[in-house]
Design a protein around this motif. Structure first.
Motif, short mmCIF file in Angstrom:
data_model
loop_
_atom_site.label_atom_id
_atom_site.label_comp_id
_atom_site.label_asym_id
_atom_site.label_seq_id
_atom_site.Cartn_x
_atom_site.Cartn_y
_atom_site.Cartn_z
N ALA A 1 -60.59 11.87 103.22
CA ALA A 1 -59.58 13.00 103.18
C ALA A 1 -58.78 12.96 104.55
N MET A 2 -59.47 12.73 105.65
CA MET A 2 -58.94 12.67 106.92
C MET A 2 -57.87 11.41 107.13
N LEU A 3 -58.23 10.42 106.57
CA LEU A 3 -57.15 9.39 106.29
C LEU A 3 -56.13 9.71 105.56
N ARG A 4 -56.18 10.31 104.44
CA ARG A 4 -55.32 10.56 103.35
C ARG A 4 -54.17 11.72 104.33
N ALA A 5 -54.82 12.76 104.93
CA ALA A 5 -53.91 13.51 105.87
C ALA A 5 -53.22 13.05 106.99
N LEU A 6 -53.78 11.85 107.59
CA LEU A 6 -53.11 11.14 108.70
C LEU A 6 -52.09 10.33 108.04
N THR A 7 -52.24 9.53 106.93
CA THR A 7 -51.23 8.91 106.39
C THR A 7 -50.22 9.59 105.89
N ALA A 8 -50.16 10.69 105.38
CA ALA A 8 -49.21 11.71 104.88
C ALA A 8 -48.66 12.25 106.09
N ASN A 9 -49.07 12.45 107.14
CA ASN A 9 -48.22 13.04 108.39
C ASN A 9 -47.66 11.80 108.91
N LEU A 10 -48.29 10.69 108.87
CA LEU A 10 -47.48 9.67 109.31
C LEU A 10 -46.10 9.06 108.59
N VAL A 11 -46.43 9.22 107.41
CA VAL A 11 -45.27 8.95 106.39
C VAL A 11 -44.31 9.98 106.70
N LEU A 12 -44.48 11.14 106.82
CA LEU A 12 -43.45 12.52 107.16
C LEU A 12 -42.96 12.38 108.18
N HIS A 13 -43.49 12.30 109.40
CA HIS A 13 -43.09 12.37 110.79
C HIS A 13 -42.67 11.06 111.36
N GLU A 14 -43.26 9.94 110.93
CA GLU A 14 -42.94 8.39 111.19
C GLU A 14 -43.55 8.29 112.48
N ARG A 15 -44.27 9.03 113.10
CA ARG A 15 -44.78 9.22 114.59
C ARG A 15 -45.88 10.11 114.64
N ILE A 16 -47.12 9.76 114.76
CA ILE A 16 -48.13 10.93 115.12
C ILE A 16 -48.96 10.55 116.25
N LYS B 1 -58.86 6.31 115.31
CA LYS B 1 -58.39 6.72 114.24
C LYS B 1 -56.80 6.01 113.93
N ALA B 2 -56.25 5.64 114.90
CA ALA B 2 -54.84 4.91 114.92
C ALA B 2 -55.04 3.55 114.27
N LYS B 3 -56.13 2.88 114.72
CA LYS B 3 -56.34 1.53 114.31
C LYS B 3 -56.87 1.55 112.98
N GLU B 4 -57.39 2.65 112.36
CA GLU B 4 -58.00 2.54 111.19
C GLU B 4 -56.91 2.95 110.16
N LEU B 5 -55.98 4.02 110.78
CA LEU B 5 -54.90 4.32 109.92
C LEU B 5 -53.71 3.28 109.74
N ARG B 6 -53.76 2.36 110.73
CA ARG B 6 -52.59 1.23 110.44
C ARG B 6 -53.20 0.41 109.28
N ARG B 7 -54.45 0.17 109.24
CA ARG B 7 -54.80 -0.45 107.74
C ARG B 7 -54.53 0.14 106.61
N VAL B 8 -54.61 1.35 106.47
CA VAL B 8 -54.23 2.15 105.30
C VAL B 8 -52.81 2.25 104.80
N ALA B 9 -52.11 2.71 105.90
CA ALA B 9 -50.68 2.85 105.83
C ALA B 9 -49.93 1.70 105.49
N TYR C 1 -45.84 -3.13 110.18
CA TYR C 1 -44.96 -2.19 109.98
C TYR C 1 -45.25 -0.83 111.00
N THR C 2 -46.18 -1.08 111.71
CA THR C 2 -46.76 -0.13 112.70
C THR C 2 -46.84 -0.50 114.05
N ARG C 3 -46.77 0.36 114.95
CA ARG C 3 -47.30 0.01 116.39
C ARG C 3 -48.06 0.99 116.90
N ILE C 4 -48.79 0.68 117.69
CA ILE C 4 -49.81 1.57 118.51
C ILE C 4 -49.57 1.49 119.85
N ILE C 5 -49.12 2.71 120.46
CA ILE C 5 -48.92 2.83 121.99
C ILE C 5 -50.11 3.49 122.58
#
Length: 164
Positions: free
Chosen positions: A19-34, A40-48, A124-128
């Motif tokens: 559920a946490m990764l689904r919410a993070l992915t949805a917010n990343l797609v919506l805002h394109e930057r979170i 969490k960012a490193k794990e989100l990168r794999r999913v997105a 497709y993503t970058r982590i800063i």
């Protein structure tokens, strides 16, 4: 040894982690930057990136209007949209200055993002990394899609400096 045990647990059970990764992915797609923690960012990168790859593998079928598609291509796109839709929630609400805007997240993945990254073979993503959080000193990061509006200004400035 930790063979075949990749992925972080975050001290959560499976349904909470999903559920946490689904919410993070949805917010990343919506805002394109979170902004989130490093782990969490490193794990989100794999999913997105996996979701985006599903859309991108369709090629031009992903962003061609429905009426212009052959029945076989239409079926391929619907099947891919169902796969992405099983993980990503359908709608997100983005707060604009004058009100709220409802965005279809699955369509955004297939039309906007798949078209933007059509020529890109991955990454497709970058982590800063942005430092530590004040409250608990957790390392924080900004994760964004490459070529999003905020980061598009920085390369333009460096190109102008290189030209002069």
């Amino acid at each position: 040894m930790r063979h075949k045990k990749q992925g972080r647990k975050f001290g959560r059970n499976t349904s909470h982690r999903r559920a946490m990764l689904r919410a993070l992915t949805a917010n990343l797609v919506l805002h394109e930057r979170i902004e989130t923690t490093d782990a969490k960012a490193k794990e989100l990168r794999r999913v997105a990136e996996r979701l985006l790859t599903k859309a991108k593998r369709l090629g031009e079928v992903a962003y061609t209007p429905q009426a212009d598609l052959k029945p076989a291509d239409r079926a391929r796109r619907v099947a891919a949209q169902k796969q992405v839709g099983r993980f990503l929630r359908r709608f997100g609400v983005k707060d604009t200055g004058d009100g709220a805007e409802t965005v279809d997240l699955v369509e955004k993945v297939f039309i906007d993002l798949a078209k933007r990254f059509a020529d890109r073979p991955g990454g497709y993503t970058r982590i800063i990394k942005i430092g530590n959080r004040r409250g608990d000193n957790a390392p924080m990061s900004l994760i964004e899609f490459v070529g999003s509006e905020g980061s598009a200004e920085a390369p333009a400035a460096t190109e102008e400096a290189a030209a002069s």
